[in-house]
Design an enzyme around this catalytic site. Structure first.
Site, PDB file in Angstrom:
ATOM      1  N   LYS A 155      38.925  42.639  44.461  1.00 11.18           N
ATOM      2  CA  LYS A 155      40.283  42.161  44.221  1.00 11.18           C
ATOM      3  C   LYS A 155      41.043  43.224  43.436  1.00 11.18           C
ATOM      4  O   LYS A 155      40.751  43.471  42.274  1.00 11.18           O
ATOM      5  CB  LYS A 155      40.307  40.849  43.433  1.00 11.18           C
ATOM      6  CG  LYS A 155      41.718  40.282  43.412  1.00 11.18           C
ATOM      7  CD  LYS A 155      41.940  39.215  42.361  1.00 11.18           C
ATOM      8  CE  LYS A 155      42.407  39.747  41.035  1.00 11.18           C
ATOM      9  NZ  LYS A 155      43.699  40.461  41.041  1.00 11.18           N
ATOM     10  N   GLY A 162      39.617  46.051  32.880  1.00 14.37           N
ATOM     11  CA  GLY A 162      40.903  45.469  32.493  1.00 14.37           C
ATOM     12  C   GLY A 162      40.941  45.255  30.997  1.00 14.37           C
ATOM     13  O   GLY A 162      40.253  45.953  30.236  1.00 14.37           O
ATOM     14  N   SER A 163      41.721  44.278  30.585  1.00 14.92           N
ATOM     15  CA  SER A 163      41.910  44.043  29.147  1.00 14.92           C
ATOM     16  C   SER A 163      40.679  43.357  28.539  1.00 14.92           C
ATOM     17  O   SER A 163      39.920  42.669  29.231  1.00 14.92           O
ATOM     18  CB  SER A 163      43.133  43.154  28.938  1.00 14.92           C
ATOM     19  OG  SER A 163      42.918  41.896  29.551  1.00 14.92           O
ATOM     20  N   VAL A 188      40.857  39.414  29.031  1.00 14.72           N
ATOM     21  CA  VAL A 188      40.368  38.905  30.322  1.00 14.72           C
ATOM     22  C   VAL A 188      38.880  39.224  30.477  1.00 14.72           C
ATOM     23  O   VAL A 188      38.112  38.424  31.001  1.00 14.72           O
ATOM     24  CB  VAL A 188      41.201  39.467  31.504  1.00 14.72           C
ATOM     25  CG1 VAL A 188      40.613  39.033  32.833  1.00 14.72           C
ATOM     26  CG2 VAL A 188      42.651  39.006  31.391  1.00 14.72           C
ATOM     27  N   GLY A 189      38.458  40.367  29.963  1.00 14.32           N
ATOM     28  CA  GLY A 189      37.046  40.739  30.044  1.00 14.32           C
ATOM     29  C   GLY A 189      36.143  39.698  29.393  1.00 14.32           C
ATOM     30  O   GLY A 189      35.046  39.418  29.880  1.00 14.32           O
ATOM     31  N   GLU A 244      34.546  46.989  31.557  1.00 15.71           N
ATOM     32  CA  GLU A 244      35.140  48.221  31.020  1.00 15.71           C
ATOM     33  C   GLU A 244      36.534  47.836  30.559  1.00 15.71           C
ATOM     34  O   GLU A 244      37.373  47.464  31.377  1.00 15.71           O
ATOM     35  CB  GLU A 244      35.152  49.301  32.103  1.00 15.71           C
ATOM     36  CG  GLU A 244      35.181  50.709  31.532  1.00 15.71           C
ATOM     37  CD  GLU A 244      36.537  51.100  31.000  1.00 15.71           C
ATOM     38  OE1 GLU A 244      36.678  51.192  29.758  1.00 15.71           O
ATOM     39  OE2 GLU A 244      37.454  51.279  31.793  1.00 15.71           O
ATOM     40  N   CYS A 269      43.230  53.446  29.637  1.00 12.58           N
ATOM     41  CA  CYS A 269      42.364  52.900  28.583  1.00 12.58           C
ATOM     42  C   CYS A 269      41.902  54.014  27.662  1.00 12.58           C
ATOM     43  O   CYS A 269      41.484  53.764  26.542  1.00 12.58           O
ATOM     44  CB  CYS A 269      41.197  52.122  29.173  1.00 12.58           C
ATOM     45  SG  CYS A 269      40.394  52.950  30.511  1.00 12.58           S
ATOM     46  N   GLN A 278      54.736  44.709  30.256  1.00 16.14           N
ATOM     47  CA  GLN A 278      54.231  45.845  29.482  1.00 16.14           C
ATOM     48  C   GLN A 278      55.325  46.425  28.592  1.00 16.14           C
ATOM     49  O   GLN A 278      55.063  46.886  27.483  1.00 16.14           O
ATOM     50  CB  GLN A 278      53.666  46.925  30.407  1.00 16.14           C
ATOM     51  CG  GLN A 278      52.356  46.559  31.058  1.00 16.14           C
ATOM     52  CD  GLN A 278      51.227  46.281  30.067  1.00 16.14           C
ATOM     53  OE1 GLN A 278      50.510  45.306  30.191  1.00 16.14           O
ATOM     54  NE2 GLN A 278      51.060  47.141  29.069  1.00 16.14           N
ATOM     55  N   GLU A 327      45.500  47.666  20.863  1.00 14.96           N
ATOM     56  CA  GLU A 327      45.886  48.471  22.019  1.00 14.96           C
ATOM     57  C   GLU A 327      47.322  48.141  22.441  1.00 14.96           C
ATOM     58  O   GLU A 327      47.687  46.978  22.546  1.00 14.96           O
ATOM     59  CB  GLU A 327      44.926  48.180  23.185  1.00 14.96           C
ATOM     60  CG  GLU A 327      45.153  49.098  24.369  1.00 14.96           C
ATOM     61  CD  GLU A 327      44.119  48.897  25.472  1.00 14.96           C
ATOM     62  OE1 GLU A 327      43.851  47.733  25.824  1.00 14.96           O
ATOM     63  OE2 GLU A 327      43.593  49.906  25.956  1.00 14.96           O
TER      64      GLU A 327
HETATM   65  P1  ADP Z   1      45.603  44.862  33.119  1.00  9.56           P
HETATM   66  O1  ADP Z   1      46.462  44.785  31.914  1.00  9.56           O
HETATM   67  O2  ADP Z   1      44.926  46.175  33.336  1.00  9.56           O
HETATM   68  O3  ADP Z   1      46.220  44.270  34.349  1.00  9.56           O
HETATM   69  P2  ADP Z   1      44.106  42.433  32.975  1.00  9.56           P
HETATM   70  O4  ADP Z   1      42.891  42.222  32.180  1.00  9.56           O
HETATM   71  O5  ADP Z   1      45.284  41.579  32.731  1.00  9.56           O
HETATM   72  O6  ADP Z   1      44.399  43.944  32.738  1.00  9.56           O
HETATM   73  O7  ADP Z   1      43.775  42.347  34.533  1.00  9.56           O
HETATM   74  C1  ADP Z   1      42.732  43.078  35.126  1.00  9.56           C
HETATM   75  C2  ADP Z   1      42.307  42.367  36.386  1.00  9.56           C
HETATM   76  O8  ADP Z   1      41.754  41.102  36.033  1.00  9.56           O
HETATM   77  C3  ADP Z   1      43.431  42.076  37.376  1.00  9.56           C
HETATM   78  O9  ADP Z   1      42.948  42.280  38.693  1.00  9.56           O
HETATM   79  C4  ADP Z   1      43.719  40.618  37.130  1.00  9.56           C
HETATM   80  O10 ADP Z   1      44.257  39.963  38.265  1.00  9.56           O
HETATM   81  C5  ADP Z   1      42.334  40.093  36.823  1.00  9.56           C
HETATM   82  N1  ADP Z   1      42.307  38.829  36.077  1.00  9.56           N
HETATM   83  C6  ADP Z   1      43.222  38.348  35.205  1.00  9.56           C
HETATM   84  N2  ADP Z   1      42.848  37.134  34.733  1.00  9.56           N
HETATM   85  C7  ADP Z   1      41.662  36.836  35.311  1.00  9.56           C
HETATM   86  C8  ADP Z   1      40.757  35.734  35.237  1.00  9.56           C
HETATM   87  N3  ADP Z   1      41.003  34.677  34.466  1.00  9.56           N
HETATM   88  N4  ADP Z   1      39.629  35.779  35.971  1.00  9.56           N
HETATM   89  C9  ADP Z   1      39.354  36.844  36.747  1.00  9.56           C
HETATM   90  N5  ADP Z   1      40.170  37.908  36.872  1.00  9.56           N
HETATM   91  C10 ADP Z   1      41.311  37.917  36.167  1.00  9.56           C
END
Ligand code: ADP
Length: 497
Positions: free
Chosen positions: A176, A229-230, A233-234, A251, A285, A332, A386
């Site tokens: 995704k 990602g963040s 969410v991680g 990561e 990052c 952002q 961050e």
């Molecule tokens: P960024 O700021 O780099 O977009 P995010 O952590 O917001 O970082 O998003 C990174 C990825 O995680 C994106 O593909 C986003 O759609 C996905 N994402 C966001 N929320 C969820 C969730 N609850 N479960 C799984 N994936 C998610």
């Protein structure tokens, strides 16, 4: 430019979301420019994708690794031919300047060639058995369907870091892309298909995190999860995967420090600071977000950095004269604004930037001025959290020891840099900085694909992308014993004297 409709890739077929719904991907430099409409996927689409990947796994796992690798090699060659086309499309969907999107495609090319070489390695070990006439070895086994959730800041490089090692190891994939940058993943996978990737080996579902990302983790068919990602969410992703006992590579964020000691080549440190802080509009990052400068050179360094930040040409990255593109989206921009406000409230000073750019073409996009914040103390939020925007903080230090204390005094641990001509400090910094990456006399950004990428503390959970660490994540070790003695031999018992 007209807006095209892009679909999911399920079992080798381009298919709309079952709901028929789509979402828009817009150019962050010009919100009137619609890059395309993409499938707004949900759990039912993820289910289709995982089933297709499970089906394809039956034959892909038995395809010899050197054959799998040949497809990666051809993919690298195709990407090389399409580099300019894909880079332009990426600048349009993500915003970073053309030289950087060319670099992003190049990173995918490098990963393709590197992982293609692994097709004839994927080394395991042979080792003596403790018993007579018995053979022992360890081999790398594929795992099954790998689920991948990607961010928007490296729209082709990061998917390639995940897909290519997973594929060479014999896994099939459901990926995704981030909702802001789905097109570059589609381009990457188009190259794989043209290179001969069989249907179902890679499946794409586009859409938003909770609706299209979470089901990838929860689906019983996905065996491992890779997320970039963040940290917020991680944590959600990691907790969901842990409950299902799925190996999960996270990561996440950084608050990366560059240390500038008094004996540094200041011209070099300034070049590094400018590139590290404002490259990719600070949205890496590994972006330099804290510069820790020794007091005796801090004034000169700061004045020169501000002058250079003010001189940066900000605009549409498709214009070759532009040096810094927009931020990815309005949200952002709001985060950058918020942190500038927080910094002022905490008593820091904003020496340049600190606001979104407006007027003329700026009104069509999401532009933020390169920002330098001074008078920052280590405990302030601006020094701890961050930002993910073109905002860099300057902190003073009395010398090496204090610089290391400040650099390590955060909850993240991704990238670090030390500028000094003293070889002892260089080696001490490699030893002392708590981070997954340390650069000496080079900025905090610029990872190469054959070295491990990842960090410590809140940045990650111990896995590495890039290098052979990626193979460790996407394969499972199996120990194999072959007894050719024709009798029962019991380990730990029959060899005891
Ligand atoms: P960024 O700021 O780099 O977009 P995010 O952590 O917001 O970082 O998003 C990174 C990825 O995680 C994106 O593909 C986003 O759609 C996905 N994402 C966001 N929320 C969820 C969730 N609850 N479960 C799984 N994936 C998610």
């Amino acid at each position: 430019m007209s807006s095209r409709i892009y679909k999911n890739l399920i079992g080798g077929q381009w298919a709309p979301a079952r709901s028929g719904k789509t979402f828009r991907n817009i150019n962050p430099a010009n919100h009137n420019d619609i890059v395309g409409e993409f499938a707004l996927s949900a759990a039912e689409d993820v289910d289709d994708a995982v089933r297709a990947a499970e089906k394809a796994y039956a034959t892909w796992r038995l395809t010899p690794a050197p054959k799998r690798a040949e497809i990666l090699y051809r993919t690298g060659e195709i990407l090389l031919k399409r580099k300019e086309e894909y880079a332009r499309a990426m600048t349009r969907e993500m915003g970073k300047v053309l030289s950087e999107t060319r670099g992003d495609v190049q990173e995918a090319i490098d990963t393709a060639f590197y992982m293609a070489g692994e097709g004839r390695r994927l080394f395991g070990q042979t080792t003596p058995s403790e018993l007579q006439s018995k053979f022992a070895m360890s081999v790398r086994m594929p795992i099954g369907v790998a689920g991948m959730i990607c961010p928007w800041n490296f729209p082709m490089a990061i998917p390639s870091w995940k897909l290519f090692p997973a594929l060479v190891c014999g896994n099939t994939c459901v990926i995704k892309p981030a909702e802001d940058t789905p097109l570059s993943t589609i381009h990457l996978v188009e190259a794989l298909i043209e290179a001969g990737l069989p249907p179902g080996v890679v499946n794409i579902v586009t859409g938003f995190g909770p609706e299209a990302g979470a089901p990838i983790i929860e689906h019983p068919g996905t065996r491992i999860i890779s997320f970039t990602g963040s940290s917020e969410v991680g944590r959600i992703v990691g907790q969901a995967a842990a409950g299902l006992f799925k190996p999960c590579s996270l990561e996440m964020g950084g608050k990366n420090a560059m240390i500038v000691l008094a004996d540094a080549n200041l011209d070099l440190a300034l070049d590094g600071a400018l590139w590290g802080a404002f490259g990719t509009t600070g949205q890496r990052c590994t972006a330099t977000s804290r510069i820790i400068v020794e007091h005796s050179v801090a004034e000169e360094f700061t004045a020169r950095l501000v002058a250079r930040a003010n001189a940066l040409r900000v605009g549409d990255g498709l214009d070759e004269s532009i040096q810094m593109g927009p931020q990815i989206n309005q949200q952002q921009i709001e985060t950058s604004e918020k942190y500038c406000k927080v910094a002022l409230e905490e008593g820091a000073q904003i020496l340049c930037g600190g606001k979104r750019l407006t007027g003329g073409a700026y009104d069509k996009g999401a532009f933020f001025a390169p920002t330098v914040v001074a008078g920052v103390k280590p405990g302030m939020r601006i020094a701890q959290e961050e930002v993910f925007g073109p905002v860099v903080s300057i902190l003073g230090c009395s010398g090496y020891e204090e610089a290391i204390r400040i650099a390590n005094g955060i909850s993240y641990g991704l990238s670090t840099a030390l500028y000094s001509r003293n070889v002892n400090y260089a080696f001490q910094a490699m030893r002392d900085l708590e981070a997954g990456i340390t650069y000496i006399n080079a900025p905090t950004i610029g990872a190469e694909v054959h070295l491990p990428f990842g960090g410590v503390k809140k940045t990650g959970n111990g896995h590495r992308e890039g290098g052979t660490g990626a193979l460790d994540f996407y394969s499972s070790w199996k120990a194999c014993y072959v007894d050719f003695s024709d009798k029962l031999q019991r380990a730990q018992i029959d060899n005891a004297e």
